[in-house]
Design an enzyme around this catalytic site. Structure first.
Site, PDB file in Angstrom:
ATOM      1  N   SER A  57      59.235  48.342  57.620  1.00  0.00           N
ATOM      2  CA  SER A  57      58.092  47.765  56.911  1.00  0.00           C
ATOM      3  C   SER A  57      57.961  48.388  55.521  1.00  0.00           C
ATOM      4  CB  SER A  57      56.822  47.944  57.757  1.00  0.00           C
ATOM      5  OG  SER A  57      55.739  47.233  57.216  1.00  0.00           O
ATOM      6  N   HIS A  73      52.094  41.988  59.488  1.00  0.00           N
ATOM      7  CA  HIS A  73      53.244  41.138  59.817  1.00  0.00           C
ATOM      8  C   HIS A  73      52.827  39.931  60.656  1.00  0.00           C
ATOM      9  CE1 HIS A  73      55.748  44.100  57.946  1.00  0.00           C
ATOM     10  NE2 HIS A  73      55.216  45.033  58.704  1.00  0.00           N
TER      11      HIS A  73
END
Length: 312
Positions: free
Chosen positions: A94, A199
């Protein structure tokens, strides 16, 4: 025979109070990075990283730039002792993907840091205007989790390791998914202590605004392959870098694919840069035989240097 080195950069959640402090005390390059960070951001992020409190460090707009500079400081310390050792590829979980690109020279230090700061702010904003949550599905077949996610109307946020998948979405829907997970053959499910639905489609405002920010910064082709969380493949051109870093905000983090791609490039020595050792643990669950070391402090830097020197 010299091993092929892959770098892995930590993501949000790995932060811990005190991170980077002994690096700064023992390595001038690390000290310089933290000093420049405070100057560029116009605030004492270093003090939050070193002294906390943890509640302040955990805020997205603090922990993302703090983890970013800490990962780069770990790498700088390694290079101070070993020189510019060859890197076959890199990936980051990420936020860590931004750090991997900074390490590869995709953008300079100041540009990367400001971009990470902006990303954290935008994700904070998206969390504030939505009621989101995330949950880990443990001991789960990917197809089973996909079925659950479709039925519960939540998104697959992370495929972290075999049997470890995270879903993300509206709080009530994620809670409902946790409640029925066993019916899908999922051994254990648990809500995560996060500020929102990362996400997932709930990050749409952050996706739009980060895209605008990415369009306005200089981006170079990475000096070594950086694997995209979204595609599990190299993002090699400035266009691909911009697109994948924007898409990542609302898309699934395909961490297993990232690790497998690095292995496919021949990487057989993995260096995790960041606190916590989470990525080393995930890597061992994906590829049990792999050689991996976690580097977050001065002692680990020196241990890693011995391994690099012994192998080359």
């Amino acid at each position: 025979m010299a091993k092929k080195i892959a770098l892995l950069f930590a993501g949000q959640g790995a932060q811990s109070v005190g991170m980077g402090r002994d690096l700064v005390e023992q390595f001038p390059v690390a000290s310089d990075l933290f000093r420049r960070t405070d100057e560029i951001l116009g605030r004492k992020l270093s003090e939050i990283a070193w002294r906390g409190p943890i509640e302040e460090l955990t805020k997205t707009s603090n922990c993302q730039p703090a983890l970013h500079v800490h990962g780069l400081a770990c790498l700088a310390a390694l290079r101070e002792l070993t020189g510019d050792f060859p890197i076959t590829g890199a990936a980051g979980l990420s936020l860590g993907e931004m750090t991997a690109h900074a390490a590869a020279g995709t953008f300079d230090f100041a540009t990367g840091l400001k971009l990470v700061q902006r990303r954290g702010e935008l994700m904070d904003e998206a969390c504030a205007v939505t009621s989101g949550a995330m949950a880990a599905m443990i001991g789960a077949d990917e197809n089973a989790v996909r079925g659950l996610a479709a039925d519960a109307d939540v998104d697959i946020a992370n495929i972290n390791a075999p049997g470890q998948i995270v879903v993300s979405g509206e709080l009530a829907k994620v809670e409902a998914a946790v409640g029925v997970a066993k019916e899908y053959g999922i051994r254990r499910s648990t809500l995560l202590n996060v500020a929102g639905a990362y996400h997932s489609r709930l990050m749409e405002t952050a996706y739009q605004k980060l895209g605008a920010a990415l369009r306005n910064i200089p981006v170079l082709p990475p000096r070594f392959p950086v694997i995209s969380n979204v595609t599990g493949l190299e993002a090699a051109t400035p266009v691909e870098v911009r697109r994948t870093l924007q898409d990542q905000v609302t898309s699934t983090v395909r961490w297993v694919d990232c690790v497998e791609r690095l292995a496919g490039l021949g990487c057989n020595f993995f260096i995790e840069l960041g606190p916590g050792g989470v990525l080393a643990g995930l890597l061992r669950r994906t590829r049990k035989e792999v050689d991996v070391i976690s580097v977050s402090d001065a002692e680990a830097v020196r241990e890693c240097v011995e391994k690099i020197v012994a192998q080359n």
